[in-house]
Design an enzyme around this catalytic site. Structure first.
Site, PDB file in Angstrom:
ATOM      1  N   LYS A  10       8.068   6.048  35.633  1.00  0.00           N
ATOM      2  CA  LYS A  10       5.817   5.871  35.494  1.00  0.00           C
ATOM      3  C   LYS A  10       6.168   5.465  36.666  1.00  0.00           C
ATOM      4  O   LYS A  10       5.131   5.734  37.522  1.00  0.00           O
ATOM      5  CB  LYS A  10       5.745   5.630  34.561  1.00  0.00           C
ATOM      6  CG  LYS A  10       5.837   6.853  32.582  1.00  0.00           C
ATOM      7  CD  LYS A  10       4.681   8.019  33.149  1.00  0.00           C
ATOM      8  CE  LYS A  10       4.432   8.938  32.133  1.00  0.00           C
ATOM      9  NZ  LYS A  10       4.103   9.897  32.779  1.00  0.00           N
ATOM     10  N   TYR A  53      12.102   4.796  31.320  1.00  0.00           N
ATOM     11  CA  TYR A  53      10.599   5.369  31.382  1.00  0.00           C
ATOM     12  C   TYR A  53       9.905   4.645  31.687  1.00  0.00           C
ATOM     13  O   TYR A  53       9.622   5.735  32.945  1.00  0.00           O
ATOM     14  CB  TYR A  53      10.145   5.893  29.428  1.00  0.00           C
ATOM     15  CG  TYR A  53       8.603   5.890  29.996  1.00  0.00           C
ATOM     16  CD1 TYR A  53       8.417   7.337  29.390  1.00  0.00           C
ATOM     17  CD2 TYR A  53       7.476   4.929  29.589  1.00  0.00           C
ATOM     18  CE1 TYR A  53       6.923   6.932  29.310  1.00  0.00           C
ATOM     19  CE2 TYR A  53       6.460   5.331  29.410  1.00  0.00           C
ATOM     20  CZ  TYR A  53       6.194   7.079  29.290  1.00  0.00           C
ATOM     21  OH  TYR A  53       4.831   7.076  28.721  1.00  0.00           O
TER      22      TYR A  53
HETATM   23  N1  LIG Z   1       1.512   7.754  24.056  1.00  0.00           N
HETATM   24  C1  LIG Z   1       1.514   6.807  24.780  1.00  0.00           C
HETATM   25  O1  LIG Z   1       1.368   5.455  24.480  1.00  0.00           O
HETATM   26  C2  LIG Z   1       1.401   7.221  26.576  1.00  0.00           C
HETATM   27  C3  LIG Z   1       1.032   5.757  26.843  1.00  0.00           C
HETATM   28  C4  LIG Z   1       0.527   5.793  28.092  1.00  0.00           C
HETATM   29  C5  LIG Z   1       1.052   7.179  29.018  1.00  0.00           C
HETATM   30  N2  LIG Z   1       1.319   8.306  28.102  1.00  0.00           N
HETATM   31  C6  LIG Z   1       1.703   9.262  28.884  1.00  0.00           C
HETATM   32  O2  LIG Z   1       0.907  10.034  28.525  1.00  0.00           O
HETATM   33  C7  LIG Z   1       1.103  11.767  28.538  1.00  0.00           C
HETATM   34  C8  LIG Z   1       1.217  12.683  27.327  1.00  0.00           C
HETATM   35  O3  LIG Z   1       1.324  11.884  25.835  1.00  0.00           O
HETATM   36  P1  LIG Z   1       1.439  11.802  25.175  1.00  0.00           P
HETATM   37  O4  LIG Z   1       1.524  10.356  24.076  1.00  0.00           O
HETATM   38  O5  LIG Z   1       0.672  12.986  23.975  1.00  0.00           O
HETATM   39  O6  LIG Z   1       2.737  12.522  24.652  1.00  0.00           O
HETATM   40  P2  LIG Z   1       3.365  13.503  23.307  1.00  0.00           P
HETATM   41  O7  LIG Z   1       2.773  13.666  21.568  1.00  0.00           O
HETATM   42  O8  LIG Z   1       5.375  13.069  22.758  1.00  0.00           O
HETATM   43  O9  LIG Z   1       3.316  14.966  23.871  1.00  0.00           O
HETATM   44  C9  LIG Z   1       4.398  14.987  25.352  1.00  0.00           C
HETATM   45  C10 LIG Z   1       3.542  16.354  25.855  1.00  0.00           C
HETATM   46  O10 LIG Z   1       4.872  16.603  26.997  1.00  0.00           O
HETATM   47  C11 LIG Z   1       5.201  17.806  27.042  1.00  0.00           C
HETATM   48  N3  LIG Z   1       6.646  18.366  27.655  1.00  0.00           N
HETATM   49  C12 LIG Z   1       8.146  17.295  27.106  1.00  0.00           C
HETATM   50  N4  LIG Z   1       8.933  17.872  28.474  1.00  0.00           N
HETATM   51  C13 LIG Z   1       8.381  19.027  28.915  1.00  0.00           C
HETATM   52  C14 LIG Z   1       8.816  20.324  29.854  1.00  0.00           C
HETATM   53  N5  LIG Z   1       9.860  19.529  30.230  1.00  0.00           N
HETATM   54  N6  LIG Z   1       7.792  21.148  30.668  1.00  0.00           N
HETATM   55  C15 LIG Z   1       6.855  20.689  30.047  1.00  0.00           C
HETATM   56  N7  LIG Z   1       5.802  20.101  28.975  1.00  0.00           N
HETATM   57  C16 LIG Z   1       6.498  18.888  28.187  1.00  0.00           C
HETATM   58  C17 LIG Z   1       6.120  17.807  25.046  1.00  0.00           C
HETATM   59  O11 LIG Z   1       5.789  19.391  25.137  1.00  0.00           O
HETATM   60  P3  LIG Z   1       6.701  20.279  23.952  1.00  0.00           P
HETATM   61  O12 LIG Z   1       5.184  19.915  22.281  1.00  0.00           O
HETATM   62  O13 LIG Z   1       7.080  21.245  24.083  1.00  0.00           O
HETATM   63  O14 LIG Z   1       7.805  19.041  23.655  1.00  0.00           O
HETATM   64  C18 LIG Z   1       4.258  17.523  24.499  1.00  0.00           C
HETATM   65  O15 LIG Z   1       3.362  18.253  25.024  1.00  0.00           O
HETATM   66  C19 LIG Z   1       3.163  11.812  29.159  1.00  0.00           C
HETATM   67  O16 LIG Z   1       2.869  11.627  30.097  1.00  0.00           O
HETATM   68  C20 LIG Z   1       3.215   9.726  28.526  1.00  0.00           C
HETATM   69  O17 LIG Z   1       4.014   9.710  29.159  1.00  0.00           O
HETATM   70  C21 LIG Z   1       1.954   8.038  26.693  1.00  0.00           C
END
Ligand SMILES: NC(=O)c1ccc[n+]([C@@H]2O[C@H](COP(=O)([O-])OP(=O)(O)OC[C@H]3O[C@@H](n4cnc5c(N)ncnc54)[C@H](OP(=O)(O)O)[C@@H]3O)[C@@H](O)[C@H]2O)c1
Length: 230
Positions: free
Chosen positions: A146, A142
């Site tokens: 990133k 991952y």
């Molecule tokens: N949470 C953390 O600790 C963290 C830390 C660093 C970075 N991030 C980044 O922050 C961003 C948001 O993450 P989050 O924490 O909100 O994660 P999350 O709750 O798992 O949500 C992920 C989102 O991405 C969507 N997604 C996944 N695959 C997709 C695709 N092929 N096309 C369109 N949408 C897609 C999912 O849609 P579905 O509902 O359809 O699956 C969901 O809306 C991400 O880029 C993640 O890598 C998160």
């Protein structure tokens, strides 16, 4: 880039940080917020316009760009972590992370940038992760995806210099969303994290350090990365 009166597109806007971005964009006075999701019926933010979008599907990305027309701000938020290890994880999972976290964001940029260039105005907010800078158990493939996303923002900033387009990369550590549901570590609150990030975005910050983890790791980047290995 000021948010008030702007037209915004957010990928993965049906839950987690994406839903927070959508909510807070409206609160900050965006004129229109397109909440893109693979299942638009799962978007639950009053006042947004749900659109269907899987960022791995080139045709859907192009259709979304045509349907939206002129976007002022695109937030490449959609992301995926398979928790695969680099050394023995499934290559299928590792490819999927790259396809969503790097190519997905790049597809969006390539589809939406031409209209921004014509107008000489626009902004991308690409959500990366502190994992781009750090090895950590079960987050390393991952993290590589990133890091590609982060490098993409640096490259786009150079390629779009002079075009009136802001390219912000957002770095953050663990935050309380579904992605981190099974991981027992201290977590940021999504509402606070997104508010901090959007303040910096509106100030035109290129590299948004959205929490303490991002700030501390950024400050230590000149050190030997081996010191993080236990
Ligand atoms: N949470 C953390 O600790 C963290 C830390 C660093 C970075 N991030 C980044 O922050 C961003 C948001 O993450 P989050 O924490 O909100 O994660 P999350 O709750 O798992 O949500 C992920 C989102 O991405 C969507 N997604 C996944 N695959 C997709 C695709 N092929 N096309 C369109 N949408 C897609 C999912 O849609 P579905 O509902 O359809 O699956 C969901 O809306 C991400 O880029 C993640 O890598 C998160």
């Amino acid at each position: 880039m000021k948010i008030k009166y702007s037209v915004v597109v957010i990928t993965g806007a049906n839950r987690g940080l994406g839903a927070q971005f959508a909510t807070q964009m409206l609160e900050r006075g965006a004129a229109r917020v397109y909440a893109a999701a693979r299942r638009p019926e799962s978007v639950d933010v009053p006042g947004v316009e749900p659109i269907s979008l899987d960022v791995t599907d080139q045709q859907q990305v192009e259709e979304a760009a045509r349907a939206v027309g002129q976007a002022d701000i695109v937030i490449n938020n959609a992301g995926f972590s398979s928790f695969a290890r680099l050394i023995d994880g499934e290559m299928r999972d590792i490819r999927r992370e790259i396809d969503i976290n790097y190519f997905g964001a790049l597809r969006m940029v390539r589809a939406f940038a031409p209209a921004m260039r014509k107008r000489g105005r626009g902004a991308f907010l690409n959500v990366s992760s502190v994992m781009a800078w750090l090895g950590y158990e079960h987050s390393n493939s991952y993290g590589a995806s990133k890091a590609a996303n982060w490098a993409m923002s640096n490259g786009l900033r150079e390629e779009l210099a002079g075009a009136g387009i802001q390219v912000s990369s957002m770095l953050l550590g663990s935050t309380d969303t579904d992605m981190m549901a099974g991981i027992d570590v201290p977590k940021n609150r999504p509402d606070e994290l997104v508010a901090t990030a959007l303040d910096q975005f509106e100030d035109g910050v290129n590299e948004i350090l959205a929490d303490d983890a991002a700030t501390i790791l950024k400050a230590g980047l000149s050190g030997d990365p081996g010191r993080f290995v236990e």
